[in-house]
Design an enzyme around this catalytic site. Structure first.
Site, PDB file in Angstrom:
ATOM      1  CG  ASP A 223     -19.875  24.493   9.401  1.00 50.06           C
ATOM      2  OD1 ASP A 223     -20.694  25.420   9.492  1.00 50.06           O
ATOM      3  OD2 ASP A 223     -18.768  24.597   8.808  1.00 50.06           O
ATOM      4  CB  ILE A 224     -18.836  22.126   4.420  1.00 51.39           C
ATOM      5  CG1 ILE A 224     -20.096  21.326   4.046  1.00 51.39           C
ATOM      6  CG2 ILE A 224     -17.687  21.810   3.482  1.00 51.39           C
ATOM      7  CD1 ILE A 224     -20.599  21.544   2.637  1.00 51.39           C
ATOM      8  CG  ASN A 231     -18.077  29.641  -2.111  1.00 55.02           C
ATOM      9  OD1 ASN A 231     -18.517  29.024  -3.056  1.00 55.02           O
ATOM     10  ND2 ASN A 231     -18.758  29.839  -1.003  1.00 55.02           N
ATOM     11  CG  ASP A 240     -24.226  27.411  -5.676  1.00 56.92           C
ATOM     12  OD1 ASP A 240     -24.018  27.673  -4.476  1.00 56.92           O
ATOM     13  OD2 ASP A 240     -24.786  28.201  -6.462  1.00 56.92           O
ATOM     14  CD  GLU A 266     -20.500  26.847   5.980  1.00 57.86           C
ATOM     15  OE1 GLU A 266     -21.358  27.420   6.689  1.00 57.86           O
ATOM     16  OE2 GLU A 266     -19.432  26.369   6.428  1.00 57.86           O
TER      17      GLU A 266
HETATM   18  N1  LIG Z   1     -21.409  28.422  -3.086  1.00 53.30           N
HETATM   19  C1  LIG Z   1     -22.130  28.757  -2.025  1.00 53.30           C
HETATM   20  N2  LIG Z   1     -21.509  29.210  -0.933  1.00 53.30           N
HETATM   21  C2  LIG Z   1     -22.229  29.512   0.152  1.00 53.30           C
HETATM   22  C3  LIG Z   1     -23.633  29.374   0.170  1.00 53.30           C
HETATM   23  N3  LIG Z   1     -24.077  29.774   1.382  1.00 53.30           N
HETATM   24  C4  LIG Z   1     -22.996  30.134   2.102  1.00 53.30           C
HETATM   25  N4  LIG Z   1     -21.870  29.978   1.377  1.00 53.30           N
HETATM   26  C5  LIG Z   1     -20.480  30.293   1.720  1.00 53.30           C
HETATM   27  O1  LIG Z   1     -20.057  29.439   2.770  1.00 53.30           O
HETATM   28  C6  LIG Z   1     -18.892  30.042   3.322  1.00 53.30           C
HETATM   29  C7  LIG Z   1     -18.889  29.843   4.824  1.00 53.30           C
HETATM   30  O2  LIG Z   1     -17.681  30.326   5.290  1.00 53.30           O
HETATM   31  P1  LIG Z   1     -17.283  30.369   6.785  1.00 53.30           P
HETATM   32  O3  LIG Z   1     -18.518  30.585   7.637  1.00 53.30           O
HETATM   33  O4  LIG Z   1     -16.186  31.369   6.932  1.00 53.30           O
HETATM   34  O5  LIG Z   1     -16.793  28.956   7.131  1.00 53.30           O
HETATM   35  P2  LIG Z   1     -15.725  27.983   6.430  1.00 53.30           P
HETATM   36  O6  LIG Z   1     -14.911  28.642   5.392  1.00 53.30           O
HETATM   37  O7  LIG Z   1     -16.502  26.778   6.001  1.00 53.30           O
HETATM   38  O8  LIG Z   1     -14.791  27.624   7.646  1.00 53.30           O
HETATM   39  P3  LIG Z   1     -15.114  26.731   8.904  1.00 53.30           P
HETATM   40  O9  LIG Z   1     -16.591  26.587   9.021  1.00 53.30           O
HETATM   41  O10 LIG Z   1     -14.547  27.487  10.054  1.00 53.30           O
HETATM   42  O11 LIG Z   1     -14.436  25.437   8.684  1.00 53.30           O
HETATM   43  C8  LIG Z   1     -18.935  31.526   2.938  1.00 53.30           C
HETATM   44  O12 LIG Z   1     -17.918  31.771   1.981  1.00 53.30           O
HETATM   45  C9  LIG Z   1     -20.296  31.682   2.251  1.00 53.30           C
HETATM   46  O13 LIG Z   1     -20.256  32.616   1.203  1.00 53.30           O
HETATM   47  C10 LIG Z   1     -24.262  28.906  -1.019  1.00 53.30           C
HETATM   48  O14 LIG Z   1     -25.495  28.752  -1.100  1.00 53.30           O
HETATM   49  N5  LIG Z   1     -23.489  28.592  -2.076  1.00 53.30           N
END
Ligand SMILES: Nc1nc2c(ncn2[C@@H]2O[C@H](COP(=O)(O)OP(=O)(O)OP(=O)(O)O)[C@@H](O)[C@H]2O)c(=O)[nH]1
Length: 345
Positions: A223-224, A231, A240, A266
């Site tokens: 997980d990123i 974003n 993206d 992500e």
């Molecule tokens: N650009 C983009 N963003 C995405 C995509 N799918 C999911 N996301 C974003 O990924 C983000 C995931 O956020 P969170 O689940 O809060 O997790 P995080 O900010 O990475 O924080 P932690 O996982 O707790 O480290 C959200 O802002 C989603 O909108 C995609 O296909 N493209």
């Protein structure tokens, strides 16, 4: 219209055409005796043809038999078609109207080779039937001139060859569309990695293999970290690009036979065949370091990832349980401050 919808429509269209061709042939064969006043045993031949055709249809649609058995079925069909043709008047019989359809059917049911084999046999049969037309006994009592037999034989040969070409292109197009649909269904359009459906297929196969060979199998869930911030600050399009670039780094760092999939927004999943949990932990550590050293997008953004690692645990384990264990480990990593590798218990 988006490409995938177009492909799907075209796929459905192809299937409809195949079904229409089948239905037409079957119905014509069955009702032929009533329309052209043939003896009743021709009806029995029609029913036998019906069984044969429906048999083929289901064999292919349900993937019941391996390819060589389909070839065998086509051969049996030939063994039935040619003598039927001979006793019903050779090239002068009403039955020849259906012959040009067989190369198309052979292409759709069997493949290019089967269609070619059938075409060659039918053309050879037609030429022989034309030459010997005077000696072929027509059970309907019809008498035909040599000129008429020759003309019918000539046009029959041409239409069989044309039908073979048509079958060839039809099959080529059908194969392309099916391949395209399959890819669209199993790949993630953004990163080009497998999507969940693709992952499920490959994961099940690997689990089966592991059970048979008793070799180890490991899974890494990635997980990123703080992706939402990227974003929010730089926009979804930059997010993206980061996802694409992370996917590229994962693909270029791992072995060819490892399976990489985009699991969610992500999140990524990696399946490592023939790999123990300890080996997978080292690989996960490597991935974490490679990612943290790189910069992503035109904004040179630093990215870190958190990874959960688990391995398969024999007969009572399954894909869902493995993902759950890795997820638990991953969230432990998030709690510990992110940018780290955690192993499942
Ligand atoms: N650009 C983009 N963003 C995405 C995509 N799918 C999911 N996301 C974003 O990924 C983000 C995931 O956020 P969170 O689940 O809060 O997790 P995080 O900010 O990475 O924080 P932690 O996982 O707790 O480290 C959200 O802002 C989603 O909108 C995609 O296909 N493209």
């Amino acid at each position: 219209m988006p490409n995938n919808i177009q492909a799907e429509l075209s796929h459905k269209f192809t299937l409809r055409i195949i079904e229409i061709v089948f239905t037409t042939i079957v119905l014509s064969l069955i009702f032929r005796p009533f329309f052209i006043d043939l003896p009743i045993y021709f009806l029995l031949i029609g029913i036998a043809d019906l069984f044969l055709m429906t048999g083929f249809y289901f064999i292919v649609r349900l993937n019941l038999l391996p390819k060589w058995e389909i070839t065998l079925s086509l051969l049996i069909a030939l063994i039935i078609i040619l003598p039927t043709l001979a006793i019903s008047g050779g090239v002068n019989s009403q039955m020849v109207y259906f012959l040009p359809l067989y190369p198309i059917l052979a292409a759709l049911l069997g493949g290019h080779r089967e269609s070619l084999a059938l075409t060659v046999t039918l053309v050879a049969g037609t030429i022989l039937a034309t030459i010997f037309s005077e000696y072929i006994v027509d059970l309907t009592g019809g008498v035909y001139s040599k000129e008429m037999s020759t003309a019918r034989g000539f046009w029959l040969t041409i239409s069989i060859i044309l039908s073979a070409f048509f079958g060839h292109f039809f099959l080529q197009r059908y194969t392309e569309v099916t391949k395209q649909l399959k890819e669209e269904n199993t790949l993630d359009p953004l990163t080009g990695l497998l999507n969940r459906r693709g992952l499920n297929t490959h994961f099940s196969k690997e689990l089966e293999e592991t059970e048979i060979t008793s070799s180890p199998l490991s899974l890494i869930l990635i997980d990123i970290d703080y992706f939402k911030k990227i974003n929010d600050r730089y926009g979804h399009d930059v997010g993206d690009i980061c996802l694409i670039e992370v996917a590229n780094v994962l693909s270029s760092t791992l072995r060819k036979r490892d399976i990489i999939a985009r699991f969610g927004g992500e999140e990524f999943i990696i399946i490592l065949p023939s790999t123990t949990k300890n080996q997978a932990a080292l690989i996960a550590d490597d991935l974490k370091n490679v990612i943290s050293k790189q910069k992503f997008s035109d904004f040179n953004l630093p990215i870190t990832i958190t990874l959960g690692v688990t391995d398969s645990r024999g007969q009572h384990d399954n894909a869902l349980k493995m993902i759950k264990r890795a997820d638990k480990a991953l969230y432990r990593g998030k709690d510990k401050g992110r940018n780290c590798v955690e192993l499942s218990e």
